[in-house]
Design a protein around this motif. Structure first.
Motif, PDB file in Angstrom:
ATOM      1  N   UNK A  61       0.856  -1.279   0.019  1.00  0.00           N
ATOM      2  CA  UNK A  61       0.158   0.076   0.067  1.00  0.00           C
ATOM      3  C   UNK A  61       0.878   1.219   0.198  1.00  0.00           C
ATOM      4  N   UNK A  62       1.814   1.195   0.701  1.00  0.00           N
ATOM      5  CA  UNK A  62       2.764   2.617   1.047  1.00  0.00           C
ATOM      6  C   UNK A  62       3.584   2.545  -0.280  1.00  0.00           C
ATOM      7  N   UNK A  63       4.101   1.517  -0.829  1.00  0.00           N
ATOM      8  CA  UNK A  63       4.765   1.590  -2.072  1.00  0.00           C
ATOM      9  C   UNK A  63       4.043   1.973  -3.124  1.00  0.00           C
ATOM     10  N   UNK A  64       2.729   1.471  -3.111  1.00  0.00           N
ATOM     11  CA  UNK A  64       1.830   2.007  -4.335  1.00  0.00           C
ATOM     12  C   UNK A  64       1.365   3.462  -4.315  1.00  0.00           C
ATOM     13  N   UNK A  65       1.540   3.793  -3.004  1.00  0.00           N
ATOM     14  CA  UNK A  65       1.168   5.388  -2.751  1.00  0.00           C
ATOM     15  C   UNK A  65       2.317   6.243  -3.276  1.00  0.00           C
ATOM     16  N   UNK A  66       3.723   5.679  -2.933  1.00  0.00           N
ATOM     17  CA  UNK A  66       4.703   6.399  -3.623  1.00  0.00           C
ATOM     18  C   UNK A  66       4.872   6.270  -4.985  1.00  0.00           C
ATOM     19  N   UNK A  67       4.759   5.305  -5.485  1.00  0.00           N
ATOM     20  CA  UNK A  67       4.679   5.253  -7.004  1.00  0.00           C
ATOM     21  C   UNK A  67       3.810   5.820  -7.773  1.00  0.00           C
ATOM     22  N   UNK A  68       2.594   5.770  -7.283  1.00  0.00           N
ATOM     23  CA  UNK A  68       1.400   6.403  -8.007  1.00  0.00           C
ATOM     24  C   UNK A  68       1.580   7.934  -7.685  1.00  0.00           C
ATOM     25  N   UNK A  69       1.976   8.435  -6.677  1.00  0.00           N
ATOM     26  CA  UNK A  69       2.065  10.060  -6.480  1.00  0.00           C
ATOM     27  C   UNK A  69       3.394  10.301  -7.423  1.00  0.00           C
ATOM     28  N   UNK A  70       4.362   9.612  -7.668  1.00  0.00           N
ATOM     29  CA  UNK A  70       5.279  10.048  -8.630  1.00  0.00           C
ATOM     30  C   UNK A  70       4.670  10.025 -10.034  1.00  0.00           C
ATOM     31  N   UNK A  71       3.810   8.909 -10.472  1.00  0.00           N
ATOM     32  CA  UNK A  71       3.462   8.761 -11.538  1.00  0.00           C
ATOM     33  C   UNK A  71       2.280  10.016 -11.807  1.00  0.00           C
ATOM     34  N   UNK A  72       1.581  10.437 -10.882  1.00  0.00           N
ATOM     35  CA  UNK A  72       0.591  11.409 -10.955  1.00  0.00           C
ATOM     36  C   UNK A  72       1.270  12.821 -11.355  1.00  0.00           C
ATOM     37  N   UNK A  73       2.384  13.069 -10.551  1.00  0.00           N
ATOM     38  CA  UNK A  73       3.277  14.415 -10.794  1.00  0.00           C
ATOM     39  C   UNK A  73       3.869  14.079 -12.518  1.00  0.00           C
ATOM     40  N   UNK A  74       4.320  12.938 -12.755  1.00  0.00           N
ATOM     41  CA  UNK A  74       4.804  12.868 -14.230  1.00  0.00           C
ATOM     42  C   UNK A  74       3.553  12.924 -15.300  1.00  0.00           C
TER      43      UNK A  74
END
Length: 300
Positions: A61-74
């Motif tokens: 869950x936390x790793x998905x949060x980190x990656x999805x936030x980076x993806x959303x910024x991108x």
């Protein structure tokens, strides 16, 4: 209710309520911005985070949060600077995120297709205490942003140019919206699943727009629908042994159809009444000298 005797159902119902609140709360801004499918794209990217979580033996869950936030910024950066090639870049980001998730989760010692399915489509029995803690923290962030900055986010969603002229930090608010959407996806993935979360962000808002006459009313109705269908879908899933994500989404679509069917006749009556009033017009003695009717303005 006997389902409350089980700890996993208590966790699942709490997660369902939080998902029902957060998904429409973010979705209303995405619908206003005509980015209804943004949640679906973030869900693809979040799969890489889930796979990395299993591979690195860290919380998915936390790793998905980190990656999805980076993806959303991108995604936002691509929207600003991508121009004509932006759609191709977004497609590669979405499909690469899904492929990365599948690859990482199969490379992980404890990963399996069963793990992957539970994140793609949701699973009640796999919501752990650590998942609930993460969901509560992330949901609090989403509620804080969507309610605390509702005026600013609404202004940017309606008209970016006007918001920029008024002095609002448009790019910062756009990034915050994208990050909040990413967090919402990870909040919802344990209940609805990454492939279906976008529906819960969009359809309750579309249903609420059928009867809401203001932003505040639409917001409240959308959240009420979201909470109702997530609880209803979770309970139905327990008693009927059906997938929770699919059940919740079908209930959401059903709510939209019912509201549309109820509102459509009323809208037609109002349209006929308005047309009748236009046809009747003002009495001659009440007419404003030199004025033109609405039909004259549009050349009818």
């Amino acid at each position: 209710m006997d389902l409350l005797d089980y700890a996993f159902m208590q966790r699942a119902l709490l997660a369902a309520v939080l998902v029902g609140i957060t998904a429409p709360a973010v979705g209303i801004y995405l619908v206003q911005r005509r980015q209804a499918l943004m949640g679906d794209g973030i869900g693809h990217v979040a799969m890489t985070g889930v796979g990395l979580g299993f591979l690195l033996t860290w919380s998915p869950v936390w790793m998905a949060t980190l990656v999805s936030v980076l993806g959303a910024v991108l995604m936002e950066l691509i929207r600003w600077y991508g121009k004509t090639r932006g759609d191709i870049a977004l497609a590669m980001l979405f499909y690469g995120g899904m492929a990365g998730g599948v690859m990482f989760i199969n490379l992980a010692p404890t990963g399996s297709n069963a793990n992957l399915t539970s994140y793609l489509f949701g699973s009640l029995s796999t919501v752990s205490e650590s998942d609930v803690t993460a969901i509560c923290v992330l949901a609090a962030f989403v509620v804080l942003v969507t309610l605390g900055l509702r005026r600013q986010l609404f202004a940017v969603s309606q008209d970016e140019e006007f918001a920029r002229v008024t002095g609002l930090p448009v790019r910062v608010l756009n990034l915050l919206t994208a990050v909040t959407a990413a967090v919402t996806v990870t909040v919802a993935m344990r209940v609805v699943g990454l492939l279906l979360v976008s529906a819960l962000m969009v359809v309750p808002v579309a249903a609420a727009q059928q009867i809401g006459r203001s932003f505040a009313a639409t917001f409240a109705i959308a959240v009420a629908i979201g909470v109702s269908v997530t609880i209803g879908g979770t309970v139905t899933s327990y008693y009927q042994d059906v997938p929770p994500g699919a059940t919740i989404v079908l209930l959401t679509i059903g709510a939209f159809i019912v509201l549309t069917a109820l509102v459509a006749p009323l809208a037609r009556r109002r349209a006929r009444a308005a047309a009748g009033a236009d046809t009747t017009g003002d009495p001659a003695e009440c007419a404003i000298p030199g004025s033109r009717s609405a039909t004259d303005e549009v050349g009818v």
